[in-house]
Design a protein around this motif. Sequence first.
Motif, PDB file in Angstrom:
ATOM      1  N   PHE A  37       2.415  -7.157   0.478  1.00 28.47           N
ATOM      2  CA  PHE A  37       3.190  -7.372   1.693  1.00 28.47           C
ATOM      3  C   PHE A  37       2.456  -8.365   2.583  1.00 28.47           C
ATOM      4  N   VAL A  38       3.217  -9.010   3.448  1.00 22.52           N
ATOM      5  CA  VAL A  38       2.641  -9.909   4.440  1.00 22.52           C
ATOM      6  C   VAL A  38       3.282  -9.570   5.776  1.00 22.52           C
ATOM      7  N   ALA A  39       2.464  -9.059   6.693  1.00 23.19           N
ATOM      8  CA  ALA A  39       2.898  -8.775   8.064  1.00 23.19           C
ATOM      9  C   ALA A  39       2.305  -9.864   8.953  1.00 23.19           C
ATOM     10  N   SER A  40       2.657  -9.840  10.209  1.00 21.20           N
ATOM     11  CA  SER A  40       2.129 -10.835  11.146  1.00 21.20           C
ATOM     12  C   SER A  40       1.702 -10.141  12.427  1.00 21.20           C
ATOM     13  N   MET A  41       0.444 -10.361  12.806  1.00 15.65           N
ATOM     14  CA  MET A  41      -0.085  -9.777  14.040  1.00 15.65           C
ATOM     15  C   MET A  41      -0.629 -10.894  14.912  1.00 15.65           C
ATOM     16  N   ASN A  42      -0.130 -10.961  16.130  1.00 15.79           N
ATOM     17  CA  ASN A  42      -0.514 -12.023  17.062  1.00 15.79           C
ATOM     18  C   ASN A  42      -0.366 -13.406  16.430  1.00 15.79           C
ATOM     19  N   GLY A  43       0.703 -13.565  15.661  1.00 13.89           N
ATOM     20  CA  GLY A  43       1.004 -14.849  15.036  1.00 13.89           C
ATOM     21  C   GLY A  43       0.196 -15.158  13.793  1.00 13.89           C
ATOM     22  N   GLN A  44      -0.663 -14.256  13.379  1.00  9.50           N
ATOM     23  CA  GLN A  44      -1.522 -14.482  12.217  1.00  9.50           C
ATOM     24  C   GLN A  44      -1.039 -13.629  11.043  1.00  9.50           C
ATOM     25  N   ALA A  45      -0.906 -14.258   9.869  1.00  8.89           N
ATOM     26  CA  ALA A  45      -0.454 -13.548   8.673  1.00  8.89           C
ATOM     27  C   ALA A  45      -1.500 -12.522   8.243  1.00  8.89           C
ATOM     28  N   ILE A  46      -1.028 -11.306   7.921  1.00  3.56           N
ATOM     29  CA  ILE A  46      -1.887 -10.221   7.451  1.00  3.56           C
ATOM     30  C   ILE A  46      -1.385  -9.807   6.073  1.00  3.56           C
ATOM     31  N   PRO A  47      -2.029 -10.299   4.995  1.00  2.00           N
ATOM     32  CA  PRO A  47      -1.603  -9.888   3.656  1.00  2.00           C
ATOM     33  C   PRO A  47      -2.209  -8.538   3.285  1.00  2.00           C
ATOM     34  N   GLY A  48      -1.482  -7.806   2.459  1.00  2.91           N
ATOM     35  CA  GLY A  48      -1.973  -6.525   1.982  1.00  2.91           C
ATOM     36  C   GLY A  48      -1.238  -6.103   0.730  1.00  2.91           C
ATOM     37  N   SER A  49      -1.547  -4.918   0.254  1.00  2.00           N
ATOM     38  CA  SER A  49      -0.868  -4.396  -0.933  1.00  2.00           C
ATOM     39  C   SER A  49      -0.969  -2.875  -0.937  1.00  2.00           C
ATOM     40  N   PHE A  50      -0.147  -2.278  -1.791  1.00  2.00           N
ATOM     41  CA  PHE A  50      -0.231  -0.845  -2.042  1.00  2.00           C
ATOM     42  C   PHE A  50      -0.973  -0.675  -3.359  1.00  2.00           C
ATOM     43  N   ARG A  51      -2.062   0.079  -3.337  1.00  5.17           N
ATOM     44  CA  ARG A  51      -2.906   0.219  -4.515  1.00  5.17           C
ATOM     45  C   ARG A  51      -2.362   1.217  -5.528  1.00  5.17           C
ATOM     46  N   ARG A  52      -1.494   2.143  -5.084  1.00  4.05           N
ATOM     47  CA  ARG A  52      -0.967   3.157  -6.001  1.00  4.05           C
ATOM     48  C   ARG A  52       0.555   3.218  -5.915  1.00  4.05           C
ATOM     49  N   PHE A  53       1.183   3.069  -7.070  1.00  2.84           N
ATOM     50  CA  PHE A  53       2.638   3.196  -7.176  1.00  2.84           C
ATOM     51  C   PHE A  53       2.984   3.413  -8.632  1.00  2.84           C
ATOM     52  N   ASP A  54       4.193   3.886  -8.865  1.00  4.55           N
ATOM     53  CA  ASP A  54       4.672   4.101 -10.222  1.00  4.55           C
ATOM     54  C   ASP A  54       6.162   3.802 -10.256  1.00  4.55           C
ATOM     55  N   THR A  55       6.676   3.591 -11.454  1.00  6.02           N
ATOM     56  CA  THR A  55       8.092   3.262 -11.601  1.00  6.02           C
ATOM     57  C   THR A  55       8.695   3.979 -12.801  1.00  6.02           C
ATOM     58  N   ARG A  56      10.003   4.137 -12.738  1.00  4.17           N
ATOM     59  CA  ARG A  56      10.823   4.500 -13.896  1.00  4.17           C
ATOM     60  C   ARG A  56      11.827   3.365 -14.022  1.00  4.17           C
ATOM     61  N   ILE A  57      11.712   2.605 -15.087  1.00  2.50           N
ATOM     62  CA  ILE A  57      12.547   1.423 -15.267  1.00  2.50           C
ATOM     63  C   ILE A  57      13.376   1.585 -16.536  1.00  2.50           C
ATOM     64  N   ALA A  58      14.673   1.456 -16.394  1.00  2.00           N
ATOM     65  CA  ALA A  58      15.600   1.376 -17.525  1.00  2.00           C
ATOM     66  C   ALA A  58      16.419   0.117 -17.253  1.00  2.00           C
ATOM     67  N   PHE A  59      16.147  -0.945 -17.997  1.00  2.00           N
ATOM     68  CA  PHE A  59      16.807  -2.216 -17.681  1.00  2.00           C
ATOM     69  C   PHE A  59      17.122  -3.000 -18.937  1.00  2.00           C
ATOM     70  N   ASP A  60      18.322  -3.573 -18.941  1.00  2.00           N
ATOM     71  CA  ASP A  60      18.766  -4.440 -20.024  1.00  2.00           C
ATOM     72  C   ASP A  60      19.672  -5.502 -19.405  1.00  2.00           C
ATOM     73  N   PRO A  61      19.288  -6.779 -19.474  1.00  2.00           N
ATOM     74  CA  PRO A  61      20.135  -7.831 -18.908  1.00  2.00           C
ATOM     75  C   PRO A  61      21.546  -7.839 -19.482  1.00  2.00           C
ATOM     76  N   ALA A  62      21.707  -7.336 -20.710  1.00  2.00           N
ATOM     77  CA  ALA A  62      23.032  -7.278 -21.329  1.00  2.00           C
ATOM     78  C   ALA A  62      23.775  -5.980 -20.992  1.00  2.00           C
ATOM     79  N   ASN A  63      23.128  -5.079 -20.274  1.00  2.00           N
ATOM     80  CA  ASN A  63      23.733  -3.797 -19.915  1.00  2.00           C
ATOM     81  C   ASN A  63      23.332  -3.441 -18.480  1.00  2.00           C
TER      82      ASN A  63
END
Length: 186
Positions: A37-63
């Motif tokens: 993520f990139v937030a902005s504080m006092n006009g200055q970009a503050i980059p960051g990230s989430f260190r822990r996450f998980d997903t359940r992905i079921a994906f098919d471009p044809a479906n």
Amino acid sequence: MRSLVPVLFATALLSAPAVAAPAPNWTLDKATSKIGFVASMNGQAIPGSFRRFDTRIAFDPANLAGSSVVAVIDTGSAATGDATRDESLPGEDWFSAKAFPRATFKASQFNAIGPNRYVANGTLTIRNTTRPVSLPFQLAVDGRQARMRGSLTLDRRWFGVGQGQFAGTEAVAANVRVDLVVNATR
């Protein structure tokens, strides 16, 4: 009348909407995937990230009708590289991670918008507030490997992120860009 019942039943089955078969499941490569993520504080970009996450992905471009995604993010894992800021992000003014330990994105509606380009329409829940969001993304599939890149901008105030002295936008801008890189294997 008895001979008409099977005909009516067959007609009803033929006219019923088709249910899409589920898309194939993908396993997240946590080591090479990132929610930044990139937030902005006092006009200055503050980059960051989430260190822990998980997903359940079921994906098919044809479906696309049979595709779905659920991403669960540990809100207490937000990090920017600044010790003071990283200490405050899980606190009550920001993510309130003790009360709301997870943010969740769920999508089951996908639209193709160009070659290898899609939009996932779903909901995002942060701090127990759920809002509809659309996530545009690019997808490259090579055999059993997939790489997804996406980005969207959120107004942090929609979810109550930034309370007390941070509720306004004088010091911390309302908009936060979220950048995703997801690598997965089928």
